[in-house]
Design a protein around this motif. Structure first.
Motif, short mmCIF file in Angstrom:
data_model
loop_
_atom_site.label_atom_id
_atom_site.label_comp_id
_atom_site.label_asym_id
_atom_site.label_seq_id
_atom_site.Cartn_x
_atom_site.Cartn_y
_atom_site.Cartn_z
N LEU A 34 0.73 -1.17 -0.08
CA LEU A 34 0.06 0.02 -0.04
C LEU A 34 0.59 1.19 -0.08
O LEU A 34 0.71 2.24 -0.84
N ARG A 35 1.92 1.20 0.74
CA ARG A 35 2.97 2.33 0.68
C ARG A 35 3.84 2.46 -0.65
O ARG A 35 3.61 3.67 -1.15
N VAL A 36 3.79 1.42 -1.40
CA VAL A 36 4.55 1.52 -2.78
C VAL A 36 3.35 2.24 -3.65
O VAL A 36 3.57 2.93 -4.63
N THR A 37 2.21 1.62 -3.46
CA THR A 37 0.99 2.22 -4.43
C THR A 37 0.93 3.73 -4.24
O THR A 37 0.56 4.31 -5.18
N THR A 38 0.84 4.02 -2.81
CA THR A 38 0.76 5.66 -2.53
C THR A 38 1.99 6.28 -3.43
O THR A 38 1.73 7.38 -3.81
N ALA A 122 9.04 3.55 -6.98
CA ALA A 122 8.44 3.60 -5.80
C ALA A 122 8.83 2.20 -4.96
O ALA A 122 8.93 2.46 -3.38
N ASP A 123 8.94 1.14 -5.22
CA ASP A 123 9.21 0.11 -4.43
C ASP A 123 10.79 0.52 -4.15
O ASP A 123 10.99 0.10 -2.54
N LYS A 124 11.60 0.98 -4.61
CA LYS A 124 13.05 1.07 -4.29
C LYS A 124 13.12 2.19 -3.22
O LYS A 124 14.05 2.10 -2.44
N LEU A 125 12.36 3.26 -3.15
CA LEU A 125 11.94 4.18 -2.12
C LEU A 125 11.79 3.87 -0.66
O LEU A 125 12.29 4.07 0.13
N GLU A 126 11.10 2.49 -0.80
CA GLU A 126 10.86 1.71 0.65
C GLU A 126 11.96 1.16 0.88
O GLU A 126 12.06 0.37 1.94
N SER A 127 13.13 1.02 0.36
CA SER A 127 14.65 0.51 0.56
C SER A 127 15.41 1.54 1.28
O SER A 127 16.45 0.97 1.74
#
Length: 204
Positions: A34-38, A122-127
């Protein structure tokens, strides 16, 4: 019969994927998706991109993570079938599946389309940043790894931070993601420096 709008489709998809994410580790759970989606929606708002592809691609990107050696590559047909079952137009399903297949650093197929690059970013920002540190230790715990470098062999959480997470920023494609990621990247580098300083004090 009128076709469902984007919000309706995304709501249906969320209901379908929520129980599937229960199989994943805490770092790759539904909250992460959900965070990646946002983040993907924010980036698409600045960079452009078809939200009919970006949003479901982001929501589905980590399905089946622990069920195949390369979840990105293995899930194309599964994702397409899932989307068709939730009412997505068939011609969009393959594009969405490609977003999922190309979101990982380890994928042999780098992102090519704007939508693929947005979800990748977006997914890499979560790393990166504080979230990235927390997720790294969650993954390390799930794999029963040691936290820090020591005399034991094998990959540690510390090694994951220095060898994997810190290189995520350099792989970002969009200017929006680079802007969002820059302070997160600096935080991560500062954290690694502080960690190494504390470990040096006790001889590790």
């Amino acid at each position: 019969m009128q076709e469902p709008d984007l919000a309706q489709l995304q709501g249906r998809l969320l209901e379908a994927v929520a129980p599937l994410y229960e199989r994943n580790d805490p770092a790759h759970d539904l909250a992460h998706a959900l965070r990646v989606t946002t983040l993907a929606e924010k980036i698409a708002g600045e960079e452009g991109g078809d939200l009919r592809i970006v949003l479901p691609g982001a929501l589905c990107h980590d399905l089946g993570r622990w069920e195949a050696p390369s979840h990105s590559d293995a899930n194309g047909e599964f994702i397409a079938a899932l989307l068709i079952g939730q009412g997505y137009h068939p011609e969009l399903c393959q594009k969405i599946a490609r977003v999922v297949q190309r979101h990982s650093l380890s994928s042999p197929m780098p992102p090519e389309t704007r939508e693929e690059k947005i979800v990748f970013d977006a997914d890499k920002l979560e790393s990166l940043g504080a979230i990235g540190v927390g997720r790294c230790f969650a993954v390390s715990g799930s794999l029963d790894q040691s936290l820090f470098e020591s005399s034991t062999e094998g990959v540690t959480a510390q090694a994951m931070l220095t060898n994997h997470l810190s290189r995520s920023y350099g792989r970002l494609h969009t200017e929006s993601a680079k802007r969002i990621g820059e302070p997160r990247y600096r935080f991560l580098l500062n954290y690694i420096e502080q960690l190494e300083s504390e470990l040096a004090l006790v001889g590790e």
